[in-house]
Scaffold this motif. Sequence first.
Motif, PDB file in Angstrom:
ATOM      1  N   THR A  84       0.830  -1.199   0.000  1.00  0.00           N
ATOM      2  CA  THR A  84       0.000   0.000   0.000  1.00  0.00           C
ATOM      3  C   THR A  84       0.867   1.252   0.000  1.00  0.00           C
ATOM      4  O   THR A  84       2.024   1.211   0.410  1.00  0.00           O
ATOM      5  N   HIS A  85       0.269   2.334  -0.424  1.00  0.00           N
ATOM      6  CA  HIS A  85       0.896   3.654  -0.312  1.00  0.00           C
ATOM      7  C   HIS A  85       0.157   4.499   0.723  1.00  0.00           C
ATOM      8  O   HIS A  85       0.484   5.655   0.924  1.00  0.00           O
ATOM      9  N   ARG A  86      -0.829   3.888   1.363  1.00  0.00           N
ATOM     10  CA  ARG A  86      -1.650   4.603   2.343  1.00  0.00           C
ATOM     11  C   ARG A  86      -1.257   4.219   3.763  1.00  0.00           C
ATOM     12  O   ARG A  86      -0.640   3.203   3.993  1.00  0.00           O
ATOM     13  N   GLU A  87      -1.676   5.044   4.714  1.00  0.00           N
ATOM     14  CA  GLU A  87      -1.482   4.745   6.138  1.00  0.00           C
ATOM     15  C   GLU A  87      -2.664   3.880   6.588  1.00  0.00           C
ATOM     16  O   GLU A  87      -3.809   4.321   6.543  1.00  0.00           O
ATOM     17  N   LEU A  88      -2.380   2.668   7.006  1.00  0.00           N
ATOM     18  CA  LEU A  88      -3.412   1.755   7.484  1.00  0.00           C
ATOM     19  C   LEU A  88      -3.018   1.266   8.871  1.00  0.00           C
ATOM     20  O   LEU A  88      -1.843   1.279   9.239  1.00  0.00           O
ATOM     21  N   ALA A  89      -3.990   0.815   9.619  1.00  0.00           N
ATOM     22  CA  ALA A  89      -3.748   0.333  10.984  1.00  0.00           C
ATOM     23  C   ALA A  89      -3.826  -1.186  11.019  1.00  0.00           C
ATOM     24  O   ALA A  89      -4.671  -1.791  10.368  1.00  0.00           O
ATOM     25  N   ALA A  90      -2.952  -1.786  11.811  1.00  0.00           N
ATOM     26  CA  ALA A  90      -2.960  -3.234  12.005  1.00  0.00           C
ATOM     27  C   ALA A  90      -3.841  -3.587  13.194  1.00  0.00           C
ATOM     28  O   ALA A  90      -3.919  -2.827  14.161  1.00  0.00           O
ATOM     29  N   PRO A  91      -4.483  -4.744  13.145  1.00  0.00           N
ATOM     30  CA  PRO A  91      -5.241  -5.194  14.313  1.00  0.00           C
ATOM     31  C   PRO A  91      -4.297  -5.413  15.495  1.00  0.00           C
ATOM     32  O   PRO A  91      -3.137  -5.789  15.292  1.00  0.00           O
ATOM     33  N   PRO A  92      -4.753  -5.185  16.712  1.00  0.00           N
ATOM     34  CA  PRO A  92      -3.896  -5.379  17.890  1.00  0.00           C
ATOM     35  C   PRO A  92      -3.302  -6.788  17.926  1.00  0.00           C
ATOM     36  O   PRO A  92      -3.997  -7.774  17.731  1.00  0.00           O
ATOM     37  N   GLY A  93      -1.995  -6.858  18.121  1.00  0.00           N
ATOM     38  CA  GLY A  93      -1.306  -8.129  18.250  1.00  0.00           C
ATOM     39  C   GLY A  93      -0.995  -8.852  16.946  1.00  0.00           C
ATOM     40  O   GLY A  93      -0.361  -9.895  16.961  1.00  0.00           O
ATOM     41  N   ALA A  94      -1.445  -8.312  15.832  1.00  0.00           N
ATOM     42  CA  ALA A  94      -1.217  -8.964  14.537  1.00  0.00           C
ATOM     43  C   ALA A  94       0.130  -8.553  13.960  1.00  0.00           C
ATOM     44  O   ALA A  94       0.554  -7.410  14.108  1.00  0.00           O
ATOM     45  N   ASP A  95       0.798  -9.479  13.319  1.00  0.00           N
ATOM     46  CA  ASP A  95       2.067  -9.190  12.651  1.00  0.00           C
ATOM     47  C   ASP A  95       1.770  -8.789  11.211  1.00  0.00           C
ATOM     48  O   ASP A  95       1.907  -9.586  10.282  1.00  0.00           O
ATOM     49  N   VAL A  96       1.312  -7.560  11.051  1.00  0.00           N
ATOM     50  CA  VAL A  96       0.980  -7.016   9.737  1.00  0.00           C
ATOM     51  C   VAL A  96       1.978  -5.913   9.435  1.00  0.00           C
ATOM     52  O   VAL A  96       2.168  -5.000  10.245  1.00  0.00           O
ATOM     53  N   ARG A  97       2.602  -6.013   8.260  1.00  0.00           N
ATOM     54  CA  ARG A  97       3.627  -5.054   7.859  1.00  0.00           C
ATOM     55  C   ARG A  97       3.177  -4.351   6.591  1.00  0.00           C
ATOM     56  O   ARG A  97       2.949  -4.996   5.572  1.00  0.00           O
ATOM     57  N   PHE A  98       3.043  -3.060   6.670  1.00  0.00           N
ATOM     58  CA  PHE A  98       2.606  -2.268   5.521  1.00  0.00           C
ATOM     59  C   PHE A  98       3.834  -1.795   4.760  1.00  0.00           C
ATOM     60  O   PHE A  98       4.803  -1.322   5.361  1.00  0.00           O
ATOM     61  N   THR A  99       3.783  -1.922   3.446  1.00  0.00           N
ATOM     62  CA  THR A  99       4.944  -1.574   2.647  1.00  0.00           C
ATOM     63  C   THR A  99       4.559  -1.044   1.273  1.00  0.00           C
ATOM     64  O   THR A  99       3.527  -1.431   0.728  1.00  0.00           O
ATOM     65  N   ALA A 100       5.400  -0.179   0.761  1.00  0.00           N
ATOM     66  CA  ALA A 100       5.294   0.288  -0.624  1.00  0.00           C
ATOM     67  C   ALA A 100       6.563  -0.087  -1.379  1.00  0.00           C
ATOM     68  O   ALA A 100       6.797   0.360  -2.484  1.00  0.00           O
ATOM     69  N   THR A 101       7.368  -0.949  -0.760  1.00  0.00           N
ATOM     70  CA  THR A 101       8.629  -1.396  -1.336  1.00  0.00           C
ATOM     71  C   THR A 101       8.358  -2.330  -2.512  1.00  0.00           C
ATOM     72  O   THR A 101       7.331  -3.012  -2.558  1.00  0.00           O
ATOM     73  N   ASP A 102       9.300  -2.402  -3.433  1.00  0.00           N
ATOM     74  CA  ASP A 102       9.201  -3.290  -4.588  1.00  0.00           C
ATOM     75  C   ASP A 102       8.943  -4.728  -4.136  1.00  0.00           C
ATOM     76  O   ASP A 102       9.549  -5.210  -3.176  1.00  0.00           O
ATOM     77  N   VAL A 103       8.058  -5.394  -4.848  1.00  0.00           N
ATOM     78  CA  VAL A 103       7.656  -6.754  -4.481  1.00  0.00           C
ATOM     79  C   VAL A 103       8.854  -7.699  -4.403  1.00  0.00           C
ATOM     80  O   VAL A 103       8.930  -8.524  -3.493  1.00  0.00           O
ATOM     81  N   ALA A 104       9.799  -7.604  -5.320  1.00  0.00           N
ATOM     82  CA  ALA A 104      10.955  -8.503  -5.313  1.00  0.00           C
ATOM     83  C   ALA A 104      11.763  -8.363  -4.023  1.00  0.00           C
ATOM     84  O   ALA A 104      12.220  -9.360  -3.449  1.00  0.00           O
ATOM     85  N   GLU A 105      11.917  -7.146  -3.559  1.00  0.00           N
ATOM     86  CA  GLU A 105      12.660  -6.911  -2.319  1.00  0.00           C
ATOM     87  C   GLU A 105      11.912  -7.477  -1.112  1.00  0.00           C
ATOM     88  O   GLU A 105      12.496  -8.113  -0.244  1.00  0.00           O
ATOM     89  N   VAL A 106      10.608  -7.270  -1.066  1.00  0.00           N
ATOM     90  CA  VAL A 106       9.795  -7.781   0.034  1.00  0.00           C
ATOM     91  C   VAL A 106       9.776  -9.315  -0.001  1.00  0.00           C
ATOM     92  O   VAL A 106       9.876  -9.978   1.024  1.00  0.00           O
ATOM     93  N   HIS A 107       9.691  -9.869  -1.186  1.00  0.00           N
ATOM     94  CA  HIS A 107       9.662 -11.329  -1.335  1.00  0.00           C
ATOM     95  C   HIS A 107      10.922 -11.941  -0.715  1.00  0.00           C
ATOM     96  O   HIS A 107      10.852 -12.956  -0.018  1.00  0.00           O
ATOM     97  N   ALA A 108      12.066 -11.325  -0.933  1.00  0.00           N
ATOM     98  CA  ALA A 108      13.315 -11.819  -0.350  1.00  0.00           C
ATOM     99  C   ALA A 108      13.264 -11.756   1.178  1.00  0.00           C
ATOM    100  O   ALA A 108      13.780 -12.639   1.859  1.00  0.00           O
ATOM    101  N   GLU A 109      12.628 -10.733   1.711  1.00  0.00           N
ATOM    102  CA  GLU A 109      12.489 -10.586   3.172  1.00  0.00           C
ATOM    103  C   GLU A 109      11.539 -11.631   3.742  1.00  0.00           C
ATOM    104  O   GLU A 109      11.737 -12.136   4.844  1.00  0.00           O
TER     105      GLU A 109
END
Length: 103
Positions: A77-102
């Motif tokens: 996403t390019h927007r500011e979003l909120a994660a549910p409490p306690g959830a491991d949610v990571r918001f990113t606008a980084t290139d998919v290939a870079e995130v995939h490696a992570e």
Amino acid sequence: MTRTVYYTATSLDGFMADEHHSLDWLLSRHSDEHGPMGYAEFEKRVGALAMGATTYEWVQEHDPGAWAYTVPAWVFTHRELAAPPGADVRFTATDVAEVHAEM
């Protein structure tokens, strides 16, 4: 061995959501959730999730405050979003290939 599996539901015309950005069409279909192609069996083998912001928002809107996943999830996403409490949610606008490696 690490592998990437693309698991999605699409209509015959190649769309995931309808013209109202809804997945209701998908949830109105009968499926064998525990069958060989069902999501319950697939989810047992997943180590991480990736999804777009629209899917994430739809899930949050239809199950507010809950997060069914125990694995890390990356939301593109390019927007500011909120994660549910306690959830491991990571918001990113980084290139998919870079995130995939992570992942």
